[in-house]
Design an enzyme around this catalytic site. Structure first.
Site, PDB file in Angstrom:
ATOM      1  N   HIS A  97      -5.823   2.566   1.225  1.00 62.24           N
ATOM      2  CA  HIS A  97      -5.152   4.407   1.534  1.00 62.24           C
ATOM      3  C   HIS A  97      -5.767   4.912   2.324  1.00 62.24           C
ATOM      4  CE1 HIS A  97      -3.058   3.010  -2.250  1.00 62.24           C
ATOM      5  NE2 HIS A  97      -3.907   4.041  -3.093  1.00 62.24           N
ATOM      6  N   ASP A 148       0.944  -0.786  -0.122  1.00 67.93           N
ATOM      7  CA  ASP A 148       0.226   0.057   0.101  1.00 67.93           C
ATOM      8  C   ASP A 148       1.335   1.334   0.205  1.00 67.93           C
ATOM      9  OD1 ASP A 148      -1.652   2.413   0.932  1.00 67.93           O
ATOM     10  OD2 ASP A 148      -2.712   0.807   1.557  1.00 67.93           O
ATOM     11  N   HIS A 149       1.113   2.112  -1.412  1.00 65.33           N
ATOM     12  CA  HIS A 149       2.215   2.604  -1.120  1.00 65.33           C
ATOM     13  C   HIS A 149       2.183   4.041  -0.216  1.00 65.33           C
ATOM     14  CE1 HIS A 149       0.151   5.400  -4.228  1.00 65.33           C
ATOM     15  NE2 HIS A 149       0.439   6.074  -3.394  1.00 65.33           N
TER      16      HIS A 149
HETATM   17  C1  BG6 Z   1      -3.181   4.849  -6.200  1.00 65.58           C
HETATM   18  C2  BG6 Z   1      -4.762   4.739  -6.801  1.00 65.58           C
HETATM   19  O1  BG6 Z   1      -3.540   3.563  -5.320  1.00 65.58           O
HETATM   20  O2  BG6 Z   1      -3.272   5.703  -5.474  1.00 65.58           O
HETATM   21  C3  BG6 Z   1      -4.922   5.977  -8.011  1.00 65.58           C
HETATM   22  O3  BG6 Z   1      -4.899   3.448  -7.716  1.00 65.58           O
HETATM   23  C4  BG6 Z   1      -4.544   7.116  -7.268  1.00 65.58           C
HETATM   24  O4  BG6 Z   1      -5.692   6.259  -8.783  1.00 65.58           O
HETATM   25  C5  BG6 Z   1      -2.884   7.327  -6.365  1.00 65.58           C
HETATM   26  O5  BG6 Z   1      -4.504   8.590  -8.259  1.00 65.58           O
HETATM   27  C6  BG6 Z   1      -3.261   8.465  -5.733  1.00 65.58           C
HETATM   28  O6  BG6 Z   1      -1.775   7.798  -4.908  1.00 65.58           O
HETATM   29  P1  BG6 Z   1      -0.840   9.386  -4.928  1.00 65.58           P
HETATM   30  O7  BG6 Z   1       0.725   9.035  -4.196  1.00 65.58           O
HETATM   31  O8  BG6 Z   1      -0.457  10.349  -5.631  1.00 65.58           O
HETATM   32  O9  BG6 Z   1      -1.840  10.294  -3.895  1.00 65.58           O
END
Ligand code: BG6
Length: 514
Positions: free
Chosen positions: A246, A183-184
């Site tokens: 997230h 989960d980045h």
């Molecule tokens: C991803 C989603 O996990 O997270 C995307 O699949 C989203 O739809 C993205 O745009 C948002 O990540 P960040 O790091 O740009 O907030």
């Protein structure tokens, strides 16, 4: 971040894909440039299209040039890095093609003093996760001497049932401790900073509960629309794309108890307890606590943009949500009664991820309450793109007798770092190399998150809840406001230009009651 002491081969599935180009290769290069990767290391990219290694390396170089936070420094280090990259084209659905991949991996390992540590990274269409995990075993790639680890991108299933089935398949080839579900958001600097902020400051921990906190607001807004991802997004929508993972991860970081030890499983145990306490809504309650929306045509930066249903590859009658807001409750001793408002959406006015902790007001009988004419203390944690935090306090306006003004104490986390602070993917790949799964999602977290999300999805599929329209470029459907007004609060907005200016309600310099 830590320096890697062991040689390893990373096998990257989806090596010509968008994520590999935008995030993964730049992250690997940053780790190499910072001296954090063992000099005996190799990446074997796996893709569908035939391509020779020279062309693939060229593609990687361009991807890094375009997307890396660090510029390429020509020299021995760069040459070693680019020469450590190979490419193999196979049909990942056919186990008999994996022999070709194994030959390349074995060949790389022979050059590494016989070490055999393997990091498999699945940056693929989710329906291939199980097949590839199985085929790695059938193709003999998981029977190596050293360690093996499997990093899997999201989404992990599309509901509890499919996630369970996927987990079952994966567990036949990898043990739970070898599975790194990404989960980045957990790799973001300021998400990781939440526990440090909470548990190393006596200023916060004693008031971090329902006695002092009025409500918490977690926003992840995006300016982008669905772009070219309709084939995925039409089936996921914002609920599965952002909330199941997230948003709930950020909630867990805000709510967890201090772990008994600063160790992986102790930390993950505390996070899981939050999900166990999260109130689950029955299908009939969803309309009361959760709002869904879809963007219609509007304006972004004064340019007209399409509505969701007119985007390429989106069904003209699609009821996929591009916005979700909800009021959540964590029913435990610390948080009972505190509403957590979450919202996430595409095509909103600003790209921001932030957490606002709104503290309770001072007692009304107190003279300093100013007849209710001062605002609450807010702690705003900026996750992305600005990183830092601001604490809003009340103070006397200089030169007046008792006029109260807002003062903001700011901290910027990434202002002084050349190229910005490390990207989430750098941290997470670095952690996986070290066998540290603290900031990856454990299976029980995934399953509990689906248990929360599934009834909401079902209520929507049965059309028990309206799908509200919001114009692109706005903060979502108006219907969302009732979630907050019931609790006598509102969304706190951060100013468009700067992350650390006052929320709109406070911009005159004097707090005004809502
Ligand atoms: C991803 C989603 O996990 O997270 C995307 O699949 C989203 O739809 C993205 O745009 C948002 O990540 P960040 O790091 O740009 O907030």
């Amino acid at each position: 971040m830590r320096e890697s002491k062991q040689p390893f081969v990373m096998v990257l599935f989806g090596a010509t894909g968008d994520l590999a180009k935008r995030k993964l290769f730049p992250a690997l290069y940053a780790l190499v440039r910072d001296g954090l990767i063992h000099e005996q290391f190799a990446v074997v990219g796996v893709g569908r299209s035939e391509m020779d290694t020279a062309d693939f390396r060229q593609m990687v170089q361009e991807a890094i040039r375009e997307n890396s936070r660090l510029s390429i420094q020509e020299g021995q280090q760069w040459q070693n890095f680019i020469n450590s990259i190979d490419y193999v084209a196979i049909d990942v659905t056919k186990s008999d093609t994996y022999g070709k991949l194994k030959t390349v991996v074995d060949g790389r390992e022979k050059l590494m003093d016989g070490s055999s540590n393997r990091l498999f990274y699945l940056s693929l269409a989710p329906e291939l996760f199980g097949t590839v995990a199985t085929n790695l075993r059938l193709g003999g790639l998981t029977q190596n001497q050293g360690w093996k680890r499997l990093i899997i991108e999201k989404p992990f299933g599309k509901d509890l049932e499919s996630a369970q089935a996927l987990n079952e398949v994966i567990s036949q080839s990898f043990k739970e401790e070898e599975v790194y579900r990404i989960d980045h958001y957990l790799g973001k600097e300021m998400v990781q900073n939440i526990e440090i902020l909470r548990f190393t400051n006596m200023l916060f921990e004693p008031v971090w509960n329902n006695r002092y906190i009025d409500n918490v607001q977690i926003t992840a807004s995006e300016t982008l629309g669905v772009e070219d991802r309709a084939s995925y997004y039409e089936h996921s929508g914002a609920l599965r794309d952002m909330v199941q993972n997230h948003m709930l991860q950020m909630l867990m970081m805000v709510c967890m108890e201090p772990p008994s030890k600063f160790e992986t499983e102790a930390i993950r145990d505390e996070k899981v307890k939050v999900l166990r306490s999260l109130r689950r809504y029955g299908e009939d309650e969803v309309s009361q606590y959760v709002v869904r929306g879809q963007y219609s045509a509007g304006q972004m930066k004064n340019q007209p943009v399409l509505g969701y249903r007119d985007e390429p590859n989106v069904a003209p009658d699609s009821d996929t949500e591009t916005f979700v807001a909800a009021k959540l409750f964590v029913n435990n001793f610390r948080w009972s009664g505190v509403p957590f408002f979450i919202r996430t959406g595409k095509r909103m006015p600003k790209k921001t991820t932030e957490i606002v902790i709104q503290f309770k007001e001072v007692p009304t009988l107190n003279n300093f309450h100013h007849g209710g004419n001062i605002g609450p203390n807010l702690l705003v944690i900026n996750i992305n793109p600005s990183e830092g935090m601001t604490l809003y306090l009340n103070a006397k306006k200089p030169g007046t007798d008792d006029e109260v003004v807002t003062i903001a104490m700011d901290f910027c986390n990434n202002c002084e770092i050349e190229g910005g602070s490390p990207e989430a993917y750098e941290r997470l790949i670095n952690d996986a190399i070290h066998g540290d799964s603290t900031f990856f999602t454990r299976w029980d977290e995934v399953s509990l998150a689906w248990k929360f999300v599934d009834p909401i999805r079902r209520a929507w599929d049965k059309n028990l809840v309206p799908l509200h329209e919001y114009q692109a470029g706005t903060w979502g459907p108006k219907a969302v406001n009732y979630l907050l007004s019931e609790d006598n609060t509102q969304w706190w907005y951060v100013n468009e230009k700067e992350a650390f200016t006052l929320p709109a309600q406070m911009q005159d310099g004097v707090f005004s009651r809502r």
